[in-house]
Design an enzyme around this catalytic site. Structure first.
Site, mmCIF file in Angstrom:
data_model
loop_
_atom_site.group_PDB
_atom_site.id
_atom_site.type_symbol
_atom_site.label_atom_id
_atom_site.label_comp_id
_atom_site.label_asym_id
_atom_site.label_seq_id
_atom_site.Cartn_x
_atom_site.Cartn_y
_atom_site.Cartn_z
ATOM 1 N NE ARG A 179 -72.435 4.606 -80.234
ATOM 2 C CZ ARG A 179 -71.498 5.116 -81.018
ATOM 3 N NH1 ARG A 179 -71.166 6.385 -80.897
ATOM 4 N NH2 ARG A 179 -70.884 4.348 -81.907
ATOM 5 C CB SER B 95 -68.098 2.416 -79.741
ATOM 6 O OG SER B 95 -68.074 3.634 -79.001
ATOM 7 C CE LYS C 38 -68.645 13.740 -84.330
ATOM 8 N NZ LYS C 38 -67.702 13.920 -85.443
ATOM 9 C CG ASP C 39 -72.392 11.309 -81.906
ATOM 10 O OD1 ASP C 39 -72.114 11.899 -82.975
ATOM 11 O OD2 ASP C 39 -71.684 10.426 -81.413
ATOM 12 C CB THR D 140 -65.567 11.557 -94.561
ATOM 13 O OG1 THR D 140 -66.377 12.073 -93.482
ATOM 14 C CG2 THR D 140 -65.948 12.281 -95.853
ATOM 15 C CB SER E 152 -68.906 13.668 -91.734
ATOM 16 O OG SER E 152 -69.191 15.054 -91.580
ATOM 17 N NE ARG F 135 -68.644 18.342 -89.083
ATOM 18 C CZ ARG F 135 -67.329 18.106 -89.005
ATOM 19 N NH1 ARG F 135 -66.461 19.019 -89.401
ATOM 20 N NH2 ARG F 135 -66.878 16.961 -88.538
ATOM 21 N NE ARG F 136 -65.195 14.687 -89.627
ATOM 22 C CZ ARG F 136 -65.254 13.710 -88.733
ATOM 23 N NH1 ARG F 136 -65.596 12.467 -89.094
ATOM 24 N NH2 ARG F 136 -64.982 13.949 -87.463
ATOM 25 N NE ARG G 230 -72.064 4.469 -90.835
ATOM 26 C CZ ARG G 230 -73.317 4.021 -90.740
ATOM 27 N NH1 ARG G 230 -74.020 3.831 -91.845
ATOM 28 N NH2 ARG G 230 -73.849 3.769 -89.565
ATOM 29 N N GLY G 231 -68.267 2.730 -89.390
ATOM 30 C CA GLY G 231 -67.650 1.884 -88.358
ATOM 31 C C GLY G 231 -66.987 2.717 -87.282
ATOM 32 C CG ASN G 232 -67.447 1.717 -83.353
ATOM 33 O OD1 ASN G 232 -68.222 2.666 -83.402
ATOM 34 N ND2 ASN G 232 -67.815 0.509 -82.964
ATOM 35 C CB THR H 140 -64.248 -0.454 -87.838
ATOM 36 O OG1 THR H 140 -64.631 -1.223 -86.707
ATOM 37 C CG2 THR H 140 -64.770 -1.084 -89.127
ATOM 38 N NE ARG H 141 -64.921 5.978 -88.307
ATOM 39 C CZ ARG H 141 -65.164 7.204 -87.843
ATOM 40 N NH1 ARG H 141 -65.149 8.226 -88.652
ATOM 41 N NH2 ARG H 141 -65.434 7.387 -86.571
ATOM 42 C CB CYS I 23 -76.009 14.599 -86.547
ATOM 43 S SG CYS I 23 -76.535 14.721 -84.839
#
Ligand SMILES: NCc1[nH]cc(CCC(=O)O)c1CC(=O)O
Length: 352
Positions: free
Chosen positions: A18, A20, A89-90, A138, A140, A142-143, A160-162, A165-166, A262
């Protein structure tokens, strides 16, 4: 007679990734390892943006499983690239026909962590310091699910975002109010990007006041190749970290058995445990695995753990399957069915 050693013929390997900053950093780390073992090989980085990068508005649970991987795997199968470096994990637990994980490299810290907005860094050290109504960022499930269960007074909002960004979004909250009091990220991404100084708290099963279990494969890199590409499979054997590969195999087997994806609230933790050698017994390596499945609103949770000797990928796979079936019998399947049958979850990530 001077001996002559024949140098292997140089060749080039095209590595897909990717675009990022984290993904590019991870490829650099992998190339450094591969180059040290194979100085005659040249590596070409082929970066693309994928669906998960382009679509920054659709909530992750609604985007399907291959949002980070599908386009790269299409290039791999078309022969345009020779290998893909993914965050493990992705990667969906079932790969496209013709693709395999050639190896998993040494794992970074797999834990999740808390990063506070700058207005709080002198007053807050842990999630327990946050008053009721505080906003946790988050995307996620899961989180959010696990933290709703442990901290029912907190509010969860999509972010959202890399990574950079976050971090900008949580820091902007300090100036303009609103936004987020903290965000939850993976330690691995922050460490690899040299943002470790932003980490206020590590979260795991031992966290005082309540922690969480990490995502399947979190902190590990999965190097994907075509299943019959012996040249690539041979290259990757030199950078494989077997204890990580086996632990992640067990984690992925659990998720595959529970038919999670995921975006399903499954958390895991694995650790290799030394076992005392009985008189005359060979000392094997035991793998401890704990797992949790939590409803999206955090009101129901099923937890379990299992420790078994694991000396092969087949044994790792078996450990994951057995623990998954234990969780399913304890009520995990009912929780997962409520999510995957599209029954509206009581609360969705992104609702405040
Ligand atoms: N798509 C998000 C993603 N995928 C992998 C990582 C972290 C790095 C890793 O787990 O190896 C992240 C960022 C995060 O969860 O904070």
């Amino acid at each position: 007679m001077a001996s002559t050693t024949t140098q292997p013929e140089p060749f080039t390997v095209n590595i897909g990734t990717r675009r990022s900053a984290l993904a590019l950093k991870q490829v650099d780390l992998v190339i450094a390892e591969l180059s040290a073992a194979h100085p005659h090989v040249r590596f070409q980085v082929c970066a693309v943006s994928v669906q998960g990068d382009r679509d920054k508005t659709t909530p992750l649970p609604e985007m399907g499983k291959g949002l980070w991987t599908n386009e790269l795997e299409a290039q791999l199968l078309a022969g345009d690239i020779d290998m893909v470096v993914h965050c493990l994990k992705d990667m969906p637990t079932v790969l496209p026909a013709g693709c395999v994980i050639g190896c998993v490299t040494r794992r970074e810290d797999p834990r999740d962590v808390v990063v506070f907005n700058k207005a709080h860094v002198d007053t807050h050290r842990t999630l327990a310091d946050l008053p009721a109504g505080s906003v946790v960022g988050t995307s996620s499930v899961r989180r959010a699910s696990q933290l709703r269960r442990r901290y029912p007074g907190l509010v969860f909002r999509d972010v959202r975002g890399n990574i950079d960004t976050r971090l900008k979004k949580v820091d902007a909250s300090a100036e303009d109010g609103g936004g987020y009091d903290c965000i939850i990220l993976a330690a691995a991404g922050l460490h690899r990007m040299d943002f470790g100084d932003r980490i206020a708290q590590y979260l795991d099963s031992s966290t005082e006041g309540g922690g969480m279990l990490h995502a399947v494969g979190q902190g590990a890199l999965g190097l994907e190749v075509r299943e019959h590409d012996e040249r690539m499979l041979g290259l990757l054997k030199t950078v494989e970290h077997t204890p990580t590969m086996m632990a992640c195999y067990a984690e992925r087997s659990l998720m595959r058995t529970l038919e999670g994806g995921c975006s399903v609230p499954i958390g895991v933790e694995t650790a290799w445990v030394e076992q005392e050698a009985e008189e005359g017994e060979s000392v094997g390596k035991k793998l401890m695995m704990r797992a949790t499945v939590v409803s999206v609103d955090g009101t129901e949770g099923v937890d379990g753990s299992r420790t078994e000797e694991v000396a092969s990928l087949a044994q790792a796979d078996s450990l994951g399957k057995k623990l998954a079936l234990e969780l399913a019998e304890k009520g995990a399947q009912k929780i997962l069915d409520q999510i995957t049958q599209g029954r509206p979850a009581a609360v969705k990530v992104g609702e405040t």
